[in-house]
Design an enzyme around this catalytic site. Sequence first.
Site, PDB file in Angstrom:
ATOM      1  N   LEU A 115       1.310  -0.832   0.315  1.00 12.32           N
ATOM      2  CA  LEU A 115       0.098   0.151   0.351  1.00 12.32           C
ATOM      3  C   LEU A 115       0.750   1.155  -0.267  1.00 12.32           C
ATOM      4  O   LEU A 115       2.229   0.803   0.840  1.00 12.32           O
ATOM      5  CB  LEU A 115      -1.011   0.127   0.930  1.00 12.32           C
ATOM      6  CG  LEU A 115      -2.086  -0.749   1.094  1.00 12.32           C
ATOM      7  CD1 LEU A 115      -2.810  -0.347   2.499  1.00 12.32           C
ATOM      8  CD2 LEU A 115      -3.308   0.030   0.106  1.00 12.32           C
ATOM      9  N   ASP A 116       0.921   2.624  -0.510  1.00 17.45           N
ATOM     10  CA  ASP A 116       0.858   3.344  -0.369  1.00 17.45           C
ATOM     11  C   ASP A 116       1.368   4.380   0.578  1.00 17.45           C
ATOM     12  O   ASP A 116       0.231   4.060   1.223  1.00 17.45           O
ATOM     13  CB  ASP A 116       0.481   4.471  -1.729  1.00 17.45           C
ATOM     14  CG  ASP A 116       0.834   3.978  -3.106  1.00 17.45           C
ATOM     15  OD1 ASP A 116       1.269   3.228  -3.713  1.00 17.45           O
ATOM     16  OD2 ASP A 116      -0.206   4.637  -3.845  1.00 17.45           O
ATOM     17  N   VAL A 117       2.665   4.879   0.557  1.00 16.21           N
ATOM     18  CA  VAL A 117       3.155   5.366   2.120  1.00 16.21           C
ATOM     19  C   VAL A 117       1.515   6.028   2.666  1.00 16.21           C
ATOM     20  O   VAL A 117       0.948   6.467   4.043  1.00 16.21           O
ATOM     21  CB  VAL A 117       3.778   5.856   2.526  1.00 16.21           C
ATOM     22  CG1 VAL A 117       4.585   7.380   1.155  1.00 16.21           C
ATOM     23  CG2 VAL A 117       4.998   6.551   3.410  1.00 16.21           C
ATOM     24  N   SER A 119      -1.371   5.811   1.291  1.00 18.83           N
ATOM     25  CA  SER A 119      -2.587   5.217   1.669  1.00 18.83           C
ATOM     26  C   SER A 119      -3.333   3.975   2.956  1.00 18.83           C
ATOM     27  O   SER A 119      -2.046   4.499   3.726  1.00 18.83           O
ATOM     28  CB  SER A 119      -3.125   4.020   0.598  1.00 18.83           C
ATOM     29  OG  SER A 119      -2.669   4.894  -1.257  1.00 18.83           O
ATOM     30  N   ARG A 199      -4.645   5.421  -8.510  1.00 15.97           N
ATOM     31  CA  ARG A 199      -4.228   6.560  -8.599  1.00 15.97           C
ATOM     32  C   ARG A 199      -4.223   6.776  -9.958  1.00 15.97           C
ATOM     33  O   ARG A 199      -4.601   7.612 -10.349  1.00 15.97           O
ATOM     34  CB  ARG A 199      -2.829   7.045  -7.679  1.00 15.97           C
ATOM     35  CG  ARG A 199      -3.161   6.412  -6.360  1.00 15.97           C
ATOM     36  CD  ARG A 199      -1.891   6.936  -5.371  1.00 15.97           C
ATOM     37  NE  ARG A 199      -2.139   6.965  -3.901  1.00 15.97           N
ATOM     38  CZ  ARG A 199      -2.455   7.757  -3.200  1.00 15.97           C
ATOM     39  NH1 ARG A 199      -2.899   8.678  -3.458  1.00 15.97           N
ATOM     40  NH2 ARG A 199      -2.948   7.646  -2.054  1.00 15.97           N
TER      41      ARG A 199
END
Length: 248
Positions: A115-117, A119, A199
């Site tokens: 998961l993106d930082v 998110s 995104r």
Amino acid sequence: MADGPSNSRGPLHDVRMRLAKFLAHSGVASRRAAERLIVAGRVTVGDERVSDPARDVSEDDDVRIDGGGLKLEAHEVWMVNKPKHVVSTAREPGSRRAVVELAESAARLYPVGRLDVDSTGLILLTNDGELANRLTHPRYEVAKTYRVTLKTHLGDGDLEQLKGGVMLDDGRTLPAQVRRLTGKTIEITIREGRNRQIRRMAEAVGNRVADLTRIRFGPLRIGNLAVGDARRLDDEEIRRLWKDAGRE
């Protein structure tokens, strides 16, 4: 942070398996990452440096990585509700916290996917490389659902584009399930795992993500697990993960 019930699968004894699978079962890395470690010459069996991931070994063999010994450990799977600014790695050399630090376990856990930082939401941790590989491999199309707040209103046409698939720089996305919650908020379910995919999909229809939370991974929902908390999955939850990943 709550602990959970007993392991779904214990250590494997008196069986032979491929070296890459042994490393994955030892909690070193996923199967594919373990193969890269072997090819790079970082693994020895006895006094021999091995570069073939298919080499058979057993628990009785002296398997080492960078000189450090390995042992098969009991499998664990944890669910974490990842906060923002926590990175989806096993270790973080900088000042930011790594997601594995949120699980109170002595096992060598690593994240299943990323998961993106920026998110938040559901991420799984495990030391079972075979399960991690199946859950992230495109072949098995394990579903993941996200609640997404966009910067601007999403028109009906744009919503239909997301459902049908949009063109990204690495190819067209598979059809997705998309449900509108408000003018700017949607729930979207995808069966791929491309880098920053949600995104990029939003940008492909002329929008941008303001906030993104994963609420489901395969058969598991985040439920009422608080942000920053972790819990160990029980045997039935792990069985359901394996079923979603193509093994009964």
